[in-house]
Design an enzyme around this catalytic site. Structure first.
Site, PDB file in Angstrom:
ATOM      1  CE  LYS A  60      -3.855   2.040   2.683  1.00 11.76           C
ATOM      2  NZ  LYS A  60      -4.728   1.897   3.871  1.00 11.76           N
TER       3      LYS A  60
ATOM      4  CB  SER B 144      -8.126   3.928   2.840  1.00 17.83           C
ATOM      5  OG  SER B 144      -7.299   3.252   3.783  1.00 17.83           O
TER       6      SER B 144
ATOM      7  CB  SER C 153      -8.591   1.057   5.699  1.00 21.25           C
ATOM      8  OG  SER C 153      -9.284   2.246   5.519  1.00 21.25           O
TER       9      SER C 153
HETATM   10  N1  GLN Z   1     -13.242   4.548   6.237  1.00 24.25           N
HETATM   11  C1  GLN Z   1     -12.633   5.018   7.447  1.00 24.25           C
HETATM   12  C2  GLN Z   1     -12.241   6.450   7.322  1.00 24.25           C
HETATM   13  O1  GLN Z   1     -12.473   6.999   6.309  1.00 24.25           O
HETATM   14  C3  GLN Z   1     -11.475   4.155   7.825  1.00 24.25           C
HETATM   15  C4  GLN Z   1     -10.259   4.437   7.036  1.00 24.25           C
HETATM   16  C5  GLN Z   1      -9.109   3.586   7.459  1.00 24.25           C
HETATM   17  O2  GLN Z   1      -9.272   2.590   8.159  1.00 24.25           O
HETATM   18  N2  GLN Z   1      -7.923   4.013   7.054  1.00 24.25           N
HETATM   19  O3  GLN Z   1     -11.707   7.030   8.209  1.00 24.25           O
END
Ligand code: GLN
Length: 489
Positions: free
Chosen positions: A78, A155, A179
């Protein structure tokens, strides 16, 4: 030519050891697959030349019977992990062509163990999002498709899409509020967020430091165990890293669930949740029961406050972490009339809409006069949520719940209301707020033919039970469906 992209990580490592094929062969096959799948937009940066060089070096080691846990395996990273000499963007414009002079601890562990890195995977900007649509480098497409293109979740959308499309054998990801697990659920892959502190955060671009945790996305539960075994471990460079010996995650996968008590949290449901997901949850309960677990019903009464608390704590920490992007030392700069003007122009130009929204929420909830009303309150809620779990652990060893309240949705679905998007995280943020390990396992297809995941949440430092229960679910669900390869037609 043999289709090496159908291998699991476990299968590839065994084949490499047995000299059935070479790392260079399977690396070339995956490079070709990555190129064919460019439409998915899973990678921000590919690094094929270094991948080939790493594969050759692995082949030399393997020929001598040497090599580490991941020796010769083509994997993706990532683009939130700093990689020495390879551009790292965090999905943002503001980092420009920032090329770290150092390697994150997680990726350096994996390189020590013989990873062949194919490149850096796309993500929501600074890991903020649930659909991988906030990336400066464009949305990632889910390999699963019904009519329209679908989001892979976020994400870690690039990681999930790449693993589901079989263009890498596994990928690193991060999970601040879901995410790893939500994209795994949307793409029919396995993802585990370990206990907070298991994987070092050193060299991982910070979003919300008290919630961020790295973990793998893979095809199988065993593959996740292999990758986590390499990624995790104590690191003195991260003050929140846990100084405890790592359990044998791979062995834990074979432990079974006989005698384990699995809790069913009654609050993990919501209005408008598709009946497919409710039914799958019931099915999951049956599977674990048939495998020898005892089912108990538990209550986590503060669950309904988790999402609001998360969306205060995470933006608060983000606003503080992102203050460093001022255009002075690295990344893009838009010169203004004076220093303040330069800061403002740089940040207005470099950050996307969602990131700016979070910075504004974060600075607001931390400001004098509002701190007690919002941030402090959210911290208190967080303590209650952690206590709910502690109470549950008196009755059970792990929890079973859905991963998400929906399956993957179409790319570009109008999101006028950001709260609608935040609802995706309703079943995942609790584990981050409490620092607990949690895994999503692909368990069935919904009525449209899209994958759905089930989630196992465990006690702090007890990934072993999560792996054991995850492997039992995987075995019972026997999820073999694969997306059609429409992109390479
Ligand atoms: N969807 C969540 C957010 O937007 C979690 C994102 C994540 O875990 N990096 O904060």
């Amino acid at each position: 030519m043999t289709d090496f992209t159908n291998l699991t990580l476990e299968g590839a490592l065994a084949g490499l050891k047995a000299k059935d094929f070479t790392s260079l062969e399977i690396t070339e096959a995956h490079i070709k697959a990555c190129e064919d799948a460019s439409e998915l937009n899973a990678f921000i940066t590919t690094d094929y030349d270094n991948a080939r060089a790493a594969a050759k070096a692995s082949d030399e080691k393997l020929a001598k019977g040497d090599g580490g846990l991941l020796e010769g395996a083509p994997l993706g990273v990532k683009d939130l992990f700093c990689t020495e000499g390879v551009r790292t963007t965090a999905g943002s414009k503001i980092l420009g062509d920032f090329t770290p002079q150092y390697e994150s601890t997680v990726t350096s562990n994996m390189k020590r163990d013989g990873m062949v890195m194919l490149g850096k995977l796309n993500l929501d900007e600074f890991a903020m999002g649930s659909a991988n649509e906030t990336s400066y480098f464009g949305p990632v497409i889910n390999p699963w498709k019904v009519d329209d293109n679908l989001v892979p979740g976020g994400s870690s959308g690039g990681s999930a899409s790449a693993v589901a499309a079989r263009i890498c054998l596994g990928a690193t990801a991060t999970d601040t509020g879901g995410s790893i697990r939500q994209p795994a659920s949307f793409t029919g892959t396995v993802g585990i967020k370990p206990t907070y502190g298991r994987c070092s955060r050193w060299g991982v671009v910070a979003f919300a430091s008290s919630l961020d945790q790295a973990g793998p996305i893979t095809r199988t539960v065993k593959d996740s165990a292999i990758m986590l075994q390499s990624m995790a471990g104590y690191d003195p460079k991260d003050s929140t890293s846990i100084n405890e010996a790592l359990p044998d995650f791979m062995a834990a996968c074979d432990k079974g669930v006989k005698g384990l008590k699995i809790g069913i949290p009654k609050e993990y449901t919501m209005d408008g949740m598709p009946s497919d997901i409710e039914e799958l949850w019931q099915q999951g309960i049956k599977w674990l029961e048939e495998a020898g677990a005892e089912i108990v019903h538990v209550s986590l009464p503060h669950t309904k406050y988790a999402l609001p608390a998360y969306y205060i704590v995470a933006p608060a920490e983000a606003s503080s972490n992102l203050a460093r992007y001022d255009g002075m030392r690295y990344g893009n700069r838009v010169a203004g009339e004076d220093l303040n003007d330069t800061y403002e122009r740089t940040r207005a130009d470099g950050f996307g809409k969602e990131v700016r929204r979070r910075i504004m929420i974060g600075t607001y909830v931390l400001s004098a006069g509002y701190y007690d009303a919002y941030y402090l309150r959210a911290q208190k809620v967080r303590a209650r949520i952690a206590q709910d779990f502690k109470n549950a652990w008196e009755k059970c060893d792990a929890l079973l719940a859905p991963t998400c309240p929906s399956a993957a949705f179409p790319v570009g679905r109008p999101v006028n209301d950001p709260v609608q998007m935040y609802l995706n995280d309703i079943f995942t943020v609790t584990a981050n707020l409490a620092g607990l390990p949690a895994m999503s396992v692909p368990a069935s297809l919904d009525k449209d033919g899209l994958p759905l995941g089930l989630q196992i949440i465990g006690r702090a430092l007890d990934e072993e039970t999560v792996f054991a229960a995850g492997a039992a679910l995987e075995k019972a669900a026997d999820f073999k469906a694969e997306p059609e390869k429409w992109w390479s037609a």
